[in-house]
Design an enzyme around this catalytic site. Structure first.
Site, PDB file in Angstrom:
ATOM      1  N   ARG A  56      -5.001   4.021  -4.418  1.00 25.39           N
ATOM      2  CA  ARG A  56      -3.500   4.347  -3.743  1.00 25.39           C
ATOM      3  C   ARG A  56      -2.842   2.617  -4.133  1.00 25.39           C
ATOM      4  NH1 ARG A  56      -2.061   9.055  -2.452  1.00 25.39           N
ATOM      5  NH2 ARG A  56      -0.159   8.983  -1.601  1.00 25.39           N
ATOM      6  N   LYS A 114       6.096  10.528   0.384  1.00 23.64           N
ATOM      7  CA  LYS A 114       7.342  11.517   0.907  1.00 23.64           C
ATOM      8  C   LYS A 114       7.394  11.343   2.254  1.00 23.64           C
ATOM      9  CE  LYS A 114       5.439  13.084  -2.133  1.00 23.64           C
ATOM     10  NZ  LYS A 114       5.585  14.403  -4.314  1.00 23.64           N
ATOM     11  N   GLU A 173       3.940  16.894  -7.213  1.00 26.63           N
ATOM     12  CA  GLU A 173       4.859  17.969  -6.593  1.00 26.63           C
ATOM     13  C   GLU A 173       5.698  17.235  -6.432  1.00 26.63           C
ATOM     14  OE1 GLU A 173       2.747  18.084  -2.518  1.00 26.63           O
ATOM     15  OE2 GLU A 173       3.750  21.095  -1.765  1.00 26.63           O
TER      16      GLU A 173
HETATM   17  P1  ATP Z   1       2.768  11.307  -1.168  1.00 26.64           P
HETATM   18  O1  ATP Z   1       1.415  11.122  -0.262  1.00 26.64           O
HETATM   19  O2  ATP Z   1       3.567   9.408  -0.979  1.00 26.64           O
HETATM   20  O3  ATP Z   1       3.245  12.414  -0.654  1.00 26.64           O
HETATM   21  P2  ATP Z   1       1.095  13.023  -2.933  1.00 26.64           P
HETATM   22  O4  ATP Z   1      -0.251  12.296  -3.499  1.00 26.64           O
HETATM   23  O5  ATP Z   1       1.671  14.010  -2.144  1.00 26.64           O
HETATM   24  O6  ATP Z   1       2.360  11.959  -2.229  1.00 26.64           O
HETATM   25  P3  ATP Z   1       1.934  13.643  -5.133  1.00 26.64           P
HETATM   26  O7  ATP Z   1       3.666  14.456  -5.848  1.00 26.64           O
HETATM   27  O8  ATP Z   1       0.878  14.607  -5.113  1.00 26.64           O
HETATM   28  O9  ATP Z   1       2.577  13.135  -4.186  1.00 26.64           O
HETATM   29  O10 ATP Z   1       1.868  12.608  -6.707  1.00 26.64           O
HETATM   30  C1  ATP Z   1       1.392  12.919  -7.196  1.00 26.64           C
HETATM   31  C2  ATP Z   1       0.990  11.902  -8.456  1.00 26.64           C
HETATM   32  O11 ATP Z   1       1.088  10.575  -8.142  1.00 26.64           O
HETATM   33  C3  ATP Z   1      -0.517  12.301  -7.850  1.00 26.64           C
HETATM   34  O12 ATP Z   1      -1.890  12.324  -8.930  1.00 26.64           O
HETATM   35  C4  ATP Z   1      -1.259  11.112  -6.642  1.00 26.64           C
HETATM   36  O13 ATP Z   1      -2.182  11.142  -7.033  1.00 26.64           O
HETATM   37  C5  ATP Z   1      -0.504  10.363  -7.297  1.00 26.64           C
HETATM   38  N1  ATP Z   1       0.056   9.049  -6.478  1.00 26.64           N
HETATM   39  C6  ATP Z   1       0.691  10.050  -5.392  1.00 26.64           C
HETATM   40  N2  ATP Z   1       1.037   8.784  -4.241  1.00 26.64           N
HETATM   41  C7  ATP Z   1       0.340   7.642  -5.094  1.00 26.64           C
HETATM   42  C8  ATP Z   1       0.320   5.650  -4.892  1.00 26.64           C
HETATM   43  N3  ATP Z   1       0.767   5.596  -3.823  1.00 26.64           N
HETATM   44  N4  ATP Z   1      -0.186   5.353  -5.898  1.00 26.64           N
HETATM   45  C9  ATP Z   1      -0.890   5.101  -6.664  1.00 26.64           C
HETATM   46  N5  ATP Z   1      -1.443   6.924  -7.335  1.00 26.64           N
HETATM   47  C10 ATP Z   1       0.252   7.834  -5.762  1.00 26.64           C
HETATM   48 MG    MG Z   2       0.575  15.770  -2.791  1.00 27.53          MG
END
Ligand code: ATP
Ligand code: MG
Length: 574
Positions: free
Chosen positions: A274, A284, A44
């Site tokens: 994760r 984020k 995102e």
């Molecule tokens: P955050 O919670 O840190 O904002 P998010 O999951 O909202 O992260 P996205 O932009 O939706 O961030 O993530 C893009 C991809 O990266 C998704 O497939 C998500 O599952 C993966 N991802 C995000 N954080 C992690 C993590 N800590 N470990 C492994 N994969 C991750």
């Molecule tokens: Mg997300």
């Protein structure tokens, strides 16, 4: 397996397959998707990528590579309020920097027309309805884990009425928040995500790509699976928190009962754990807070666990990839030790970083028995184990700098560095003995008067006497003045999110996470170092040139020290 499939590359390590690889192998063996593998990385664009994302990137691109497939980069830009092109650009840069090239570059917003058409289709099939309950009422009607939900009074609207209302929602006839489109699944489901989840909401927000074309926006759960299916993704890898959403992911796609919208077989969602890292935060939202509150200089502050922060710190893409490989792929959430990341960085830089001499906290040394004309040049290797990296020449003169850490006015036991009366080797140059210590009015040591043994040129005495200590040094007249930034963990607690009741997580910030040394002195060759270049400062650590550097006034970031906290860790975990 059919004969024309690309042969998978042999697994890099002799490790056994992880559970996602097993799924892919089984799918290939069964001929599912014709043996095709297409994964996607779906960020995102609401922030910069962090090391957790790097894990996901390495996994998605790595799987595709290992099985002769490809990976799409898809910006999941369905929430217009938090998103920005700045983030889109940084994400593209970071994925490329990590060493991966995507096949298709897509935006969920490009699918808005498709998503809309499919929503109309679901309405016509009696699978979706327009609901006029308020947000609070919807929440109340949904019930909870113990209490089944109740049907919305709008649930039994006819498809014709729903279609009319949905079209008018799109046309902008209703105010924000007044109506939503919901999937008609079942309010008694044991899975809360299945209790008639929202598909669309009305929101007059400017979107960074579609502008003001839409005033209704699809919800993540609806948009995500449909986007995967449009792109004919085979394996949709995501993190564990989406496990409970999987039935919904499948439900949305399976409602294409006539097969008018999606190619079969449909994509399959697979969840893995994760990645978390000790002594830092990863979400984020939290990282944005650190930036906005000025705790760090920006998203790319070298203390941040962001990819751009790691890059600025001097970490290589190879080290990040090695780290991602080592942490593995788990089904249960895990916290990786930051020591493991540092180990991977060191292991990589040890091979590729040329050695340099740099004095971080200078202490002047005058060689009293050396005449100006006795100055000479020392030729030293750029890497002790890699002759192909060549050598360079360093001026050795009467006035030098050594590190304050290498001198003690009172030598403790087993102190082999400089002290009054002690003899040490100046790396590659000669042996010197400390004869006199000059102090200022406050008693601080400001200069050491030493004598050299001219017969020891090169670094060893002809009489074979043993000198244990070897120090790094720079010639005072030739040294380049530099700023050196030393970094420590951002937080004082291993898990900054495990805060006591009523305590703010930010009280756990480490006040000493940045130490700036403004008076460092570097060997002359470093005057020409370019931003991004990496070096090992002998006996000190690995350092990279910061982009803030000015010509003649370099700034160095400590990437990681030489001390091996991994060894300790390794001993503990076996
Ligand atoms: P955050 O919670 O840190 O904002 P998010 O999951 O909202 O992260 P996205 O932009 O939706 O961030 O993530 C893009 C991809 O990266 C998704 O497939 C998500 O599952 C993966 N991802 C995000 N954080 C992690 C993590 N800590 N470990 C492994 N994969 C991750
Ligand atoms: Mg997300």
């Amino acid at each position: 397996m059919s004969a024309d499939l690309p042969t998978p590359e042999p697994n890099p390590e002799s490790r056994s397959l992880h559970f996602i690889e097993e799924i892919l192998e089984a799918d290939r063996a069964a001929g599912k998707h014709g043996g095709r593998v297409l994964t996607r990385f779906p960020p995102e664009p609401n922030g910069y990528l962090h090391i957790g994302h790097a894990k996901s990137i390495c996994l998605n691109f790595g799987l595709a590579k290992a099985y002769g497939g490809a990976t799409n980069l898809r910006f999941d830009d369905t929430n217009p309020v938090k998103e920005d092109v700045e983030y889109v650009d940084s994400i593209r840069e970071d994925v490329q920097w990590l060493g991966f090239q995507w096949k298709g570059e897509h935006y969920a917003s490009d699918y808005f027309p498709f998503l809309y058409d499919y929503a109309e289709y679901l309405i016509q099939q009696g699978r979706a309805y327009v609901c006029d309950l308020s947000e609070a009422e919807i929440r109340e009607y949904r019930g909870n884990f113990h209490v089944p939900g109740k049907n919305s009074p709008y649930r039994d609207r006819s498809p014709e009425e729903n279609l009319d209302l949905f079209r008018r929602m799109k046309a902008g006839e209703f105010p924000d928040g007044s109506r939503v489109l919901r999937a008609k699944i079942g309010m008694a489901s044991g899975n809360m995500n299945m209790r008639d989840p929202l598909m669309y909401r009305i929101r007059r927000a400017h979107h960074h790509r579609t502008g003001d074309a839409w005033c209704i926006y699809p919800m993540y759960d609806y948009a995500h699976g449909v986007s995967d299916a449009i792109e004919t993704i085979t394996h949709s890898v995501c993190t564990l928190e989406f496990s409970d959403h999987r039935p919904l992911y499948d439900w949305f796609l399976e409602q294409d009962v006539e097969g008018r919208f999606f190619q079969r077989p449909l994509p399959r969602q697979i969840e893995f754990a994760r990645l978390n890292l000790t002594y830092t935060v990863m979400s984020k939202r939290r990282l944005l807070q650190l930036v906005q509150d000025g705790v760090v200089r920006g998203w790319d502050d070298p203390r941040m666990p962001t990819i751009c922060g790691l890059r600025r710190r001097g970490c290589t893409p190879e080290a990040v990839r090695a780290f991602a490989e080592r942490v593995g792929v788990a089904k249960r959430d895990m916290v990786a030790d930051v020591g493991l990341l540092e180990f991977c960085i060191r292991e990589d830089l040890e091979k590729r970083a040329p050695r340099r001499m740099a004095v971080l906290r200078p202490l002047k040394v005058v060689i009293t028995n050396m005449a100006e004309g006795d100055a000479f040049e020392v030729e030293v290797a750029n890497h002790p184990d890699d002759p192909s990296m060549g050598t360079r020449k360093l001026p050795f003169t009467r006035e030098l700098f050594i590190d304050q850490d290498d001198f003690r006015a009172e030598a403790p036991k087993k102190w082999f560095r400089l002290a009054p009366g002690a003899e040490v080797r100046l790396r590659g140059a000669c042996l010197v003995t400390c004869k006199d210590v000059i102090k200022d009015a406050s008693g601080a040591v400001v200069e050491l008067r030493c004598e050299w043994d001219p017969a020891s040129r090169g670094g060893n005495a002809p009489d074979g006497r043993k000198v244990k200590g070897t120090l790094h040094w720079v010639s005072a007249a030739h040294a380049v003045k530099a700023e050196v930034r030393l970094y420590e963990a951002l937080f004082t607690q291993e898990d900054p999110m495990a805060v006591a009741e009523g305590q703010d997580w930010k009280t756990l910030l480490n006040p000493g996470s940045l130490e700036t040394l403004a008076e460092a002195r570097l060997e002359p060759s470093l005057a020409l170092a370019q931003p991004g270049e990496r070096f090992q400062f002998e006996r000190t650590g690995y350092f990279a040139v910061d982009p803030d550097s000015q010509p003649g006034r370099p700034i160095f970031n400590r990437t990681v020290g030489l001390k091996d906290s991994w060894a300790k860790l390794e001993a503990r975990i076996g």
